[in-house]
Design a protein around this motif. Structure first.
Motif, PDB file in Angstrom:
ATOM      1  N   ALA A 175       4.979 -24.224  -3.669  1.00 26.94           N
ATOM      2  CA  ALA A 175       6.206 -23.491  -3.350  1.00 26.94           C
ATOM      3  C   ALA A 175       7.398 -24.206  -3.929  1.00 26.94           C
ATOM      4  CB  ALA A 175       6.367 -23.350  -1.837  1.00 26.94           C
ATOM      5  N   GLY A 176       8.459 -23.441  -4.153  1.00 25.93           N
ATOM      6  CA  GLY A 176       9.721 -23.994  -4.606  1.00 25.93           C
ATOM      7  C   GLY A 176      10.632 -24.269  -3.425  1.00 25.93           C
ATOM      8  N   GLY A 177      11.930 -24.179  -3.690  1.00 31.25           N
ATOM      9  CA  GLY A 177      12.904 -24.519  -2.661  1.00 31.25           C
ATOM     10  C   GLY A 177      12.870 -23.631  -1.440  1.00 31.25           C
ATOM     11  N   ILE A 178      12.602 -22.321  -1.628  1.00 33.18           N
ATOM     12  CA  ILE A 178      12.554 -21.406  -0.484  1.00 33.18           C
ATOM     13  C   ILE A 178      11.460 -21.825   0.488  1.00 33.18           C
ATOM     14  CG2 ILE A 178      11.965 -19.057   0.233  1.00 33.18           C
ATOM     15  CD1 ILE A 178      13.385 -18.023  -2.238  1.00 33.18           C
ATOM     16  N   GLY A 179      10.247 -22.009  -0.044  1.00 27.34           N
ATOM     17  CA  GLY A 179       9.134 -22.390   0.821  1.00 27.34           C
ATOM     18  C   GLY A 179       9.345 -23.731   1.490  1.00 27.34           C
ATOM     19  N   THR A 180       9.892 -24.683   0.747  1.00 24.25           N
ATOM     20  CA  THR A 180      10.138 -26.012   1.301  1.00 24.25           C
ATOM     21  C   THR A 180      11.168 -25.975   2.422  1.00 24.25           C
ATOM     22  OG1 THR A 180       9.654 -26.969  -0.869  1.00 24.25           O
ATOM     23  CG2 THR A 180      10.755 -28.383   0.721  1.00 24.25           C
ATOM     24  N   SER A 181      12.211 -25.157   2.244  1.00 18.67           N
ATOM     25  CA  SER A 181      13.245 -25.053   3.279  1.00 18.67           C
ATOM     26  C   SER A 181      12.691 -24.390   4.530  1.00 18.67           C
ATOM     27  CB  SER A 181      14.452 -24.276   2.753  1.00 18.67           C
ATOM     28  OG  SER A 181      14.120 -22.929   2.478  1.00 18.67           O
ATOM     29  N   TYR A 240       3.342 -32.523  -2.891  1.00 16.89           N
ATOM     30  CA  TYR A 240       4.613 -32.687  -2.173  1.00 16.89           C
ATOM     31  C   TYR A 240       4.706 -34.071  -1.539  1.00 16.89           C
ATOM     32  CZ  TYR A 240       8.515 -31.519   0.954  1.00 16.89           C
ATOM     33  OH  TYR A 240       9.716 -31.499   1.618  1.00 16.89           O
ATOM     34  N   SER A 241       3.571 -34.580  -1.069  1.00 19.48           N
ATOM     35  CA  SER A 241       3.543 -35.899  -0.412  1.00 19.48           C
ATOM     36  C   SER A 241       3.839 -37.036  -1.384  1.00 19.48           C
ATOM     37  CB  SER A 241       2.180 -36.129   0.253  1.00 19.48           C
ATOM     38  OG  SER A 241       1.144 -36.037  -0.722  1.00 19.48           O
ATOM     39  N   LYS A 242       3.699 -36.788  -2.701  1.00 18.46           N
ATOM     40  CA  LYS A 242       3.920 -37.830  -3.700  1.00 18.46           C
ATOM     41  C   LYS A 242       5.359 -37.888  -4.193  1.00 18.46           C
ATOM     42  CE  LYS A 242      -0.464 -38.986  -3.817  1.00 18.46           C
ATOM     43  NZ  LYS A 242      -0.932 -40.292  -3.267  1.00 18.46           N
ATOM     44  N   ILE A 243       6.128 -36.859  -3.887  1.00 15.00           N
ATOM     45  CA  ILE A 243       7.505 -36.801  -4.376  1.00 15.00           C
ATOM     46  C   ILE A 243       8.313 -38.005  -3.892  1.00 15.00           C
ATOM     47  CG2 ILE A 243       9.703 -35.556  -4.126  1.00 15.00           C
ATOM     48  CD1 ILE A 243       7.923 -34.282  -6.153  1.00 15.00           C
ATOM     49  N   CYS A 268      18.865 -40.046  -9.897  1.00 10.32           N
ATOM     50  CA  CYS A 268      18.283 -38.710  -9.930  1.00 10.32           C
ATOM     51  C   CYS A 268      19.285 -37.758 -10.582  1.00 10.32           C
ATOM     52  CB  CYS A 268      17.940 -38.221  -8.529  1.00 10.32           C
ATOM     53  SG  CYS A 268      16.563 -39.103  -7.758  1.00 10.32           S
ATOM     54  N   VAL A 269      18.797 -36.890 -11.454  1.00 13.06           N
ATOM     55  CA  VAL A 269      19.693 -35.982 -12.174  1.00 13.06           C
ATOM     56  C   VAL A 269      19.314 -34.529 -11.890  1.00 13.06           C
ATOM     57  CG1 VAL A 269      20.289 -37.595 -14.001  1.00 13.06           C
ATOM     58  CG2 VAL A 269      18.249 -36.178 -14.263  1.00 13.06           C
ATOM     59  N   PHE A 270      20.348 -33.699 -11.693  1.00 13.21           N
ATOM     60  CA  PHE A 270      20.161 -32.273 -11.417  1.00 13.21           C
ATOM     61  C   PHE A 270      21.232 -31.478 -12.173  1.00 13.21           C
ATOM     62  CE2 PHE A 270      18.869 -34.605  -7.526  1.00 13.21           C
ATOM     63  CZ  PHE A 270      17.523 -34.271  -7.496  1.00 13.21           C
ATOM     64  N   PRO A 271      21.028 -31.239 -13.477  1.00  9.52           N
ATOM     65  CA  PRO A 271      22.055 -30.584 -14.290  1.00  9.52           C
ATOM     66  C   PRO A 271      21.962 -29.052 -14.238  1.00  9.52           C
ATOM     67  CG  PRO A 271      20.256 -31.269 -15.684  1.00  9.52           C
ATOM     68  CD  PRO A 271      19.884 -31.693 -14.288  1.00  9.52           C
ATOM     69  N   PHE A 318      21.411 -23.853  -2.508  1.00  9.24           N
ATOM     70  CA  PHE A 318      21.617 -25.084  -1.750  1.00  9.24           C
ATOM     71  C   PHE A 318      20.320 -25.873  -1.873  1.00  9.24           C
ATOM     72  CE2 PHE A 318      22.730 -27.927   1.691  1.00  9.24           C
ATOM     73  CZ  PHE A 318      24.120 -27.924   1.700  1.00  9.24           C
ATOM     74  N   PRO A 319      20.119 -26.555  -2.995  1.00  9.52           N
ATOM     75  CA  PRO A 319      18.805 -27.097  -3.353  1.00  9.52           C
ATOM     76  C   PRO A 319      18.288 -28.207  -2.434  1.00  9.52           C
ATOM     77  CG  PRO A 319      20.499 -27.813  -4.899  1.00  9.52           C
ATOM     78  CD  PRO A 319      21.130 -26.783  -4.035  1.00  9.52           C
ATOM     79  N   VAL A 320      17.072 -28.011  -1.966  1.00  4.18           N
ATOM     80  CA  VAL A 320      16.420 -28.989  -1.091  1.00  4.18           C
ATOM     81  C   VAL A 320      16.152 -30.288  -1.843  1.00  4.18           C
ATOM     82  CG1 VAL A 320      14.320 -29.463   0.245  1.00  4.18           C
ATOM     83  CG2 VAL A 320      15.398 -27.202   0.372  1.00  4.18           C
ATOM     84  N   SER A 321      15.845 -30.189  -3.131  1.00  2.00           N
ATOM     85  CA  SER A 321      15.573 -31.403  -3.919  1.00  2.00           C
ATOM     86  C   SER A 321      16.756 -32.360  -3.880  1.00  2.00           C
ATOM     87  CB  SER A 321      15.232 -31.031  -5.366  1.00  2.00           C
ATOM     88  OG  SER A 321      16.260 -30.244  -5.941  1.00  2.00           O
ATOM     89  N   TRP A 322      17.969 -31.831  -3.928  1.00  2.00           N
ATOM     90  CA  TRP A 322      19.156 -32.692  -3.852  1.00  2.00           C
ATOM     91  C   TRP A 322      19.197 -33.404  -2.498  1.00  2.00           C
ATOM     92  CZ3 TRP A 322      24.167 -30.355  -6.336  1.00  2.00           C
ATOM     93  CH2 TRP A 322      23.848 -29.740  -7.567  1.00  2.00           C
ATOM     94  N   LEU A 323      18.902 -32.664  -1.439  1.00  2.89           N
ATOM     95  CA  LEU A 323      18.934 -33.244  -0.091  1.00  2.89           C
ATOM     96  C   LEU A 323      17.907 -34.370   0.040  1.00  2.89           C
ATOM     97  CD1 LEU A 323      19.192 -30.045   2.159  1.00  2.89           C
ATOM     98  CD2 LEU A 323      21.046 -31.575   1.459  1.00  2.89           C
TER      99      LEU A 323
END
Length: 380
Positions: free
Chosen positions: A18-24, A267-270, A280-283, A289-294
């Motif tokens: 899953a992407g950000g939606i599923g993770t959130s 996901y556990s390895k992230i 960390c870069v997010f261009p 509202f990206p979960v990866s940034w959080l």
């Protein structure tokens, strides 16, 4: 309270990546469960119909019906029957779903339905300067109009969504969240100067800007390494089946030797990858509202991110990270180099970032705010 989430994705071995939606949704569902609420997850687009319980959460895998020209409406009605059965039998009181592709446009639940705006296809096409499919825009607008209540993960997303659909719907801003006890700062176990990007490899997330940015960084310090993590994606504008293939010739011959693409990881390895990153870069050009940034913020990582729209609701420039437009390659690279050269600034930004996540984006806080919102709908 008995709450259901209807979603096209959820990060679980039985339901796929899953992407950000599923993770959130995962984060929110866990927090609501810990608060004593009864949670059901309905995931459509699955390989089979299946029901199971895990960690006190009820899962319903839903297989789409495939009939030429009728697949969508038949699947919607199948989901509608399940929702109304669960409501009639007292298993759910309210259901929340997402705005993406307007799946609920022709679903008529007997319980209140919340639309949480994570960013529709119309929204992302606009930010990515692409033409949206008329079908998707129609369905998304209809779904949002039919929602009994609207939550948006950012003020920027809510306002732009209303503008794009010509709507004036009231919405409540409740951001995405994470469990800060799972994403804690940890001591790095290597001394390499790693820059990390994690997320889908796709144009809208600025991946075609990243090679030029890294080329500039590499010229300044040829010991810096770039680690890329995430699912490769096709590119609509060029019809390429792989963004990674588009990226590779954009790196200089020397810089490409310092680039590692790991593909999709568990996901556990992230957390391990974030832990060993210096920056960390997010261009990105298009987020809600990206979960990866959080996740990176919670682990006290120095961040250089996009400065578009939603970003200022997450990070204050030069306090919790640096914000730079993705097309400003020299400035973006300069900010990365500044952080690589300054461990004190890395630490300062990282500590401030985690503090912000704990105080504003913790999953317990967001779960409580969500419950208050659901209560207002149930009362009305």
């Amino acid at each position: 309270m008995k709450i259901a989430f209807l979603t096209p994705e959820f990060p679980h071995p039985k339901t796929g990546h899953a992407g950000g939606i599923g993770t959130s949704i995962l984060s929110l569902a866990n927090a609501l469960t810990h608060l004593g609420h009864n949670i059901s997850i309905l995931v459509y687009g699955q390989d089979t119909d299946e029901y199971f319980i895990e960690d006190n959460i009820h899962f319903y895998k839903i297989k789409n019906i495939k009939v030429k020209g009728l697949s969508l409406i038949l699947t919607q009605k199948k989901v509608e029957r399940l929702i109304n059965f669960l409501y009639k039998t007292g298993k759910i009181e309210i259901i929340e779903t997402v705005d993406w592709t307007g799946f609920t446009a022709f679903i008529k639940p007997k319980c209140p339905m919340v639309i949480r705006e994570h960013g529709s296809d119309t929204y992302f096409c606009y930010l990515d300067n692409r033409r949206v499919k008329h079908k998707n825009k129609f369905l998304e607008k209809r779904a949002i109009k039919k929602g009994d209540g609207i939550i948006s993960v950012s003020k920027f997303t809510g306002n732009l969504t209303n503008k794009l659909f010509g709507l004036n719907r009231d919405f409540t801003v409740i951001p995405n969240s994470i469990d800060t006890s799972l994403f804690e700062p940890k001591q790095r176990t290597n001394e390499k100067l790693n820059i990390l990007y994690f997320g889908t490899l796709i144009r809208k997330k600025g991946l075609l800007e990243l090679p030029e940015i890294f080329n500039i960084v590499h010229k300044t310090n040829n010991q810096v390494e770039l680690i890329l993590v995430g699912k490769d994606s096709g590119d609509i504008k060029t019809s390429s089946t792989s963004t990674w293939q588009l990226m590779q010739p954009m790196f200089s011959k020397s810089a490409i030797k310092k680039v590692t693409y790991l593909g999709v990881v568990a996901y556990s390895k992230i957390q391990d990858l974030i832990k060993d990153a210096v920056v960390c870069v997010f261009p990105s050009f298009a987020e809600a509202f990206p979960v990866s940034w959080l996740e990176a913020m919670a682990m006290e990582k120095a961040i250089v991110a996009s400065n578009i729209g939603w970003a200022t609701e997450m990070i204050k420039d030069a306090k919790e990270g640096f914000l730079v437009h993705p097309t400003h390659h020299k400035q973006y690279a300069a900010r990365i180099i500044e952080l690589l050269d300054d461990p004190n600034k890395q630490k300062k930004f990282g500590v401030a970032a985690r503090k912000k996540v704990i105080e504003q984006f913790s999953h317990d806080l967001v779960a409580k705010r969500s419950i208050e919102f659901y209560k207002t709908l149930l009362k009305s």
